[in-house]
Design an enzyme around this catalytic site. Structure first.
Site, PDB file in Angstrom:
ATOM      1  N   TYR A  92     -36.324  31.924  34.865  1.00  0.00           N
ATOM      2  CA  TYR A  92     -37.192  31.391  33.808  1.00  0.00           C
ATOM      3  C   TYR A  92     -38.548  32.104  33.876  1.00  0.00           C
ATOM      4  CZ  TYR A  92     -33.850  27.472  33.402  1.00  0.00           C
ATOM      5  OH  TYR A  92     -32.720  26.696  33.239  1.00  0.00           O
ATOM      6  N   SER A 147     -30.563  20.608  27.965  1.00  0.00           N
ATOM      7  CA  SER A 147     -30.735  20.547  26.496  1.00  0.00           C
ATOM      8  C   SER A 147     -30.375  19.160  25.956  1.00  0.00           C
ATOM      9  CB  SER A 147     -29.921  21.640  25.799  1.00  0.00           C
ATOM     10  OG  SER A 147     -30.241  22.923  26.308  1.00  0.00           O
ATOM     11  N   PRO A 148     -30.876  18.100  26.598  1.00  0.00           N
ATOM     12  CA  PRO A 148     -30.418  16.740  26.248  1.00  0.00           C
ATOM     13  C   PRO A 148     -30.910  16.249  24.900  1.00  0.00           C
ATOM     14  CG  PRO A 148     -32.219  16.626  27.832  1.00  0.00           C
ATOM     15  CD  PRO A 148     -31.860  18.083  27.711  1.00  0.00           C
ATOM     16  N   GLN A 192     -32.618  20.689  22.094  1.00  0.00           N
ATOM     17  CA  GLN A 192     -33.773  21.585  21.898  1.00  0.00           C
ATOM     18  C   GLN A 192     -34.668  21.129  20.743  1.00  0.00           C
ATOM     19  OE1 GLN A 192     -32.206  25.645  22.060  1.00  0.00           O
ATOM     20  NE2 GLN A 192     -32.147  25.444  24.302  1.00  0.00           N
ATOM     21  N   GLY A 193     -34.783  19.839  20.584  1.00  0.00           N
ATOM     22  CA  GLY A 193     -35.678  19.265  19.570  1.00  0.00           C
ATOM     23  C   GLY A 193     -34.940  18.815  18.322  1.00  0.00           C
ATOM     24  N   ALA A 194     -33.686  19.275  18.138  1.00  0.00           N
ATOM     25  CA  ALA A 194     -32.956  18.968  16.891  1.00  0.00           C
ATOM     26  C   ALA A 194     -32.664  17.478  16.729  1.00  0.00           C
ATOM     27  CB  ALA A 194     -31.648  19.758  16.827  1.00  0.00           C
ATOM     28  N   THR A 224     -34.697  15.035  17.680  1.00  0.00           N
ATOM     29  CA  THR A 224     -35.925  14.229  17.794  1.00  0.00           C
ATOM     30  C   THR A 224     -36.457  13.737  16.454  1.00  0.00           C
ATOM     31  OG1 THR A 224     -37.371  16.164  17.564  1.00  0.00           O
ATOM     32  CG2 THR A 224     -36.630  15.608  19.805  1.00  0.00           C
ATOM     33  N   GLY A 225     -35.916  14.279  15.368  1.00  0.00           N
ATOM     34  CA  GLY A 225     -36.429  13.914  14.049  1.00  0.00           C
ATOM     35  C   GLY A 225     -37.572  14.822  13.609  1.00  0.00           C
TER      36      GLY A 225
HETATM   37  N1  LIG Z   1     -28.499  25.494  33.641  1.00  0.00           N
HETATM   38  C1  LIG Z   1     -28.632  26.084  32.477  1.00  0.00           C
HETATM   39  O1  LIG Z   1     -27.897  27.016  32.139  1.00  0.00           O
HETATM   40  C2  LIG Z   1     -29.679  25.575  31.526  1.00  0.00           C
HETATM   41  C3  LIG Z   1     -29.680  25.939  30.173  1.00  0.00           C
HETATM   42  C4  LIG Z   1     -30.659  25.402  29.332  1.00  0.00           C
HETATM   43  C5  LIG Z   1     -31.616  24.531  29.840  1.00  0.00           C
HETATM   44  N2  LIG Z   1     -31.614  24.212  31.168  1.00  0.00           N
HETATM   45  C6  LIG Z   1     -32.613  23.274  31.751  1.00  0.00           C
HETATM   46  O2  LIG Z   1     -32.689  22.112  30.925  1.00  0.00           O
HETATM   47  C7  LIG Z   1     -34.043  21.914  30.490  1.00  0.00           C
HETATM   48  C8  LIG Z   1     -34.067  21.284  29.114  1.00  0.00           C
HETATM   49  O3  LIG Z   1     -33.270  21.998  28.185  1.00  0.00           O
HETATM   50  P1  LIG Z   1     -33.885  22.751  26.932  1.00  0.00           P
HETATM   51  O4  LIG Z   1     -35.295  23.093  27.208  1.00  0.00           O
HETATM   52  O5  LIG Z   1     -32.916  23.825  26.576  1.00  0.00           O
HETATM   53  O6  LIG Z   1     -33.768  21.709  25.717  1.00  0.00           O
HETATM   54  P2  LIG Z   1     -34.257  20.247  25.409  1.00  0.00           P
HETATM   55  O7  LIG Z   1     -34.798  19.588  26.589  1.00  0.00           O
HETATM   56  O8  LIG Z   1     -33.153  19.604  24.674  1.00  0.00           O
HETATM   57  O9  LIG Z   1     -35.447  20.534  24.340  1.00  0.00           O
HETATM   58  C9  LIG Z   1     -36.730  20.878  24.766  1.00  0.00           C
HETATM   59  C10 LIG Z   1     -37.601  21.202  23.569  1.00  0.00           C
HETATM   60  O10 LIG Z   1     -37.597  20.140  22.612  1.00  0.00           O
HETATM   61  C11 LIG Z   1     -38.890  20.020  22.018  1.00  0.00           C
HETATM   62  N3  LIG Z   1     -39.378  18.671  22.324  1.00  0.00           N
HETATM   63  C12 LIG Z   1     -39.608  18.156  23.546  1.00  0.00           C
HETATM   64  N4  LIG Z   1     -40.035  16.890  23.452  1.00  0.00           N
HETATM   65  C13 LIG Z   1     -40.078  16.588  22.165  1.00  0.00           C
HETATM   66  C14 LIG Z   1     -40.430  15.446  21.469  1.00  0.00           C
HETATM   67  N5  LIG Z   1     -40.814  14.337  22.086  1.00  0.00           N
HETATM   68  N6  LIG Z   1     -40.367  15.466  20.117  1.00  0.00           N
HETATM   69  C15 LIG Z   1     -39.988  16.578  19.490  1.00  0.00           C
HETATM   70  N7  LIG Z   1     -39.627  17.730  20.110  1.00  0.00           N
HETATM   71  C16 LIG Z   1     -39.667  17.729  21.442  1.00  0.00           C
HETATM   72  C17 LIG Z   1     -39.798  21.047  22.686  1.00  0.00           C
HETATM   73  O11 LIG Z   1     -39.878  22.219  21.874  1.00  0.00           O
HETATM   74  P3  LIG Z   1     -40.886  22.299  20.619  1.00  0.00           P
HETATM   75  O12 LIG Z   1     -42.067  21.440  20.924  1.00  0.00           O
HETATM   76  O13 LIG Z   1     -41.201  23.744  20.504  1.00  0.00           O
HETATM   77  O14 LIG Z   1     -40.077  21.817  19.465  1.00  0.00           O
HETATM   78  C18 LIG Z   1     -39.066  21.368  23.967  1.00  0.00           C
HETATM   79  O15 LIG Z   1     -39.323  22.646  24.447  1.00  0.00           O
HETATM   80  C19 LIG Z   1     -34.660  23.318  30.555  1.00  0.00           C
HETATM   81  O16 LIG Z   1     -36.056  23.273  30.621  1.00  0.00           O
HETATM   82  C20 LIG Z   1     -34.017  23.858  31.834  1.00  0.00           C
HETATM   83  O17 LIG Z   1     -34.683  23.346  32.965  1.00  0.00           O
HETATM   84  C21 LIG Z   1     -30.656  24.708  31.996  1.00  0.00           C
END
Ligand SMILES: NC(=O)c1ccc[n+]([C@@H]2O[C@H](COP(=O)([O-])OP(=O)(O)OC[C@H]3O[C@@H](n4cnc5c(N)ncnc54)[C@H](OP(=O)(O)O)[C@@H]3O)[C@@H](O)[C@H]2O)c1
Length: 369
Positions: free
Chosen positions: A100, A255-256, A259-261, A263-264
């Site tokens: 990262y 990506s729980p 990735q923001g999709a 959240t509304g």
């Molecule tokens: N092991 C693997 O292969 C792998 C792969 C992917 C991820 N991960 C891990 O999982 C973590 C989380 O996954 P992810 O970052 O892919 O996706 P995620 O947690 O589903 O989405 C994170 C993104 O959602 C948006 N967000 C966050 N809080 C919000 C809110 N309250 N309201 C609206 N938008 C919000 C933010 O982007 P914006 O503000 O720009 O919209 C943020 O960067 C990563 O940081 C990483 O540590 C691991």
């Protein structure tokens, strides 16, 4: 005191007439109650306890996928407040990886380096603060032998400025050398460099093999970190979730919030920019709208946001620790309010059923290897 209030909230939750007002109490209390040991969960069969929800640090310093390909001081300050607010809200588990903020990406700063800096600064003010760090080994094809795991881990520890981490994970299955890498994980435990070990993007077959191999050395496989959300339920379909439950391995959900999709915040007329915009297109977001609307409705009845509802849905699956990515204090605070309360079984089932009407996006192909 805080725990008594929580206990009262939960018993009253069963009374539907008082449901609404009591849930509001539970939501306010949730920030306070998470700090107690009871609000932590054991990671698989290991002795490591972490908060029921962690924070993903992929976006911190990254310029290859996040941050519109630019990292600057403003984003750095926001990431630091995300870290501090998480701790203040009782969330102390952070997930990062050596890749990262890759050095191959222009203008990037390594996420481990940033996390290490945030921990150090926090400890100067608050020496007793407890932080659980999870990081990951990149199974790159030129990494040969079990020793490569130890040497990558030592480099991670240098960047983190720590002598050990709580959880070390294989980021994805390698093209080869996987048995050596698992032996490397066990060596890391024996050398006291990590408290627990896990894998990521592992299929059922690989999971069983890794579990068995570690077991033969007397070490539990603590976790499997996979893509899992309301709209990406492959772990429920490919045997990974069931195998985690059967073998006592915690499923860490990445990506729980899709990735923001989920959240509304993103709509067909306001889709995300950058690489995410190619996945969560206006067409996809249009299809998602009925689900997001229902998530909003359910959230309102609990005084919760859609983000908190979709994270609670994951925690409600049991044996799941979601690690949403927080870029700023507001997002971190919102995540903390996702736990300490519970959707009903009917709501959980209804959301799954609505979500099943949406075609899933493509995941990380390595999880099918
Ligand atoms: N092991 C693997 O292969 C792998 C792969 C992917 C991820 N991960 C891990 O999982 C973590 C989380 O996954 P992810 O970052 O892919 O996706 P995620 O947690 O589903 O989405 C994170 C993104 O959602 C948006 N967000 C966050 N809080 C919000 C809110 N309250 N309201 C609206 N938008 C919000 C933010 O982007 P914006 O503000 O720009 O919209 C943020 O960067 C990563 O940081 C990483 O540590 C691991």
């Amino acid at each position: 005191m805080a725990l008594q209030v929580t206990g009262a909230s939960f018993s009253l939750l069963r009374n539907s007439r008082t449901r609404r007002s009591i849930r509001a109490v539970a939501s306010e209390e949730s920030v306070t109650i998470q700090t107690g040991g009871e609000d932590k969960v054991k990671l698989g069969g290991s002795d490591l306890k972490v908060t029921k929800l962690g924070i993903g640090a992929w976006s911190w310093g990254d310029t290859s996928y996040w941050n519109n390909f630019e990292w600057d001081d403003r984003k750095l300050k926001a990431a630091k407040t995300a870290f501090d607010t998480s701790i203040d809200s009782g969330i102390t588990f952070f997930d990062t990886a050596e890749v990262y903020g890759s050095k191959f990406s222009f203008g990037a700063v390594n996420s481990e380096t940033l996390l290490g800096r945030f921990i150090k600064e926090r400890k100067q003010k608050d020496p007793g603060v407890e932080v659980a760090v999870a990081t990951k080994f990149a199974a790159l094809p030129w990494r040969l032998g079990r020793g490569s795991v130890i040497s990558a881990l030592k480099d991670s520890l240098d960047r983190l400025n720590l002598s050990s981490v709580e959880l070390y994970q294989l980021h994805w299955p390698g093209l080869w050398q996987n048995e050596d890498y698992i032996d490397g994980l066990a060596d890391a435990v024996e050398q006291g460099l990590v408290k627990a070990v896990g894998v990521s993007n592992y299929s059922e077959k690989r999971l069983r093999a890794a579990y068995k191999q570690l077991k033969s050395r007397g070490i539990p496989l603590a976790s499997n970190q996979v893509n899992y959300s309301l709209i990406y339920r492959l772990p429920e379909e490919n045997g990974v979730k069931a195998t985690c439950d059967e073998l006592g391995i915690t499923l860490i959900a990445y990506s729980p919030i899709a990735q923001g999709a989920l959240t509304g915040k993103y709509t067909p007329t306001n889709p995300p920019t950058g690489p995410r915009g190619r996945i969560y297109t206006p067409e996809f977001l249009t299809e998602l709208q009925p689900l997001v609307n229902r998530i909003k409705d359910i959230g309102q009845s609990y005084n919760k946001t859609p983000t908190q509802v979709v994270l609670n849905w994951l925690v409600s699956q049991e044996n799941v620790v979601p690690i949403p990515g927080a870029k700023n204090a507001e997002q971190a605070k919102e995540f903390a309010g996702a736990i300490g309360w519970k959707l009903t079984n009917d709501e959980i089932a209804e959301l799954r059923s609505l979500a099943s009407k949406t075609k899933p996006v493509m995941g990380f192909p390595v999880e099918k290897l």
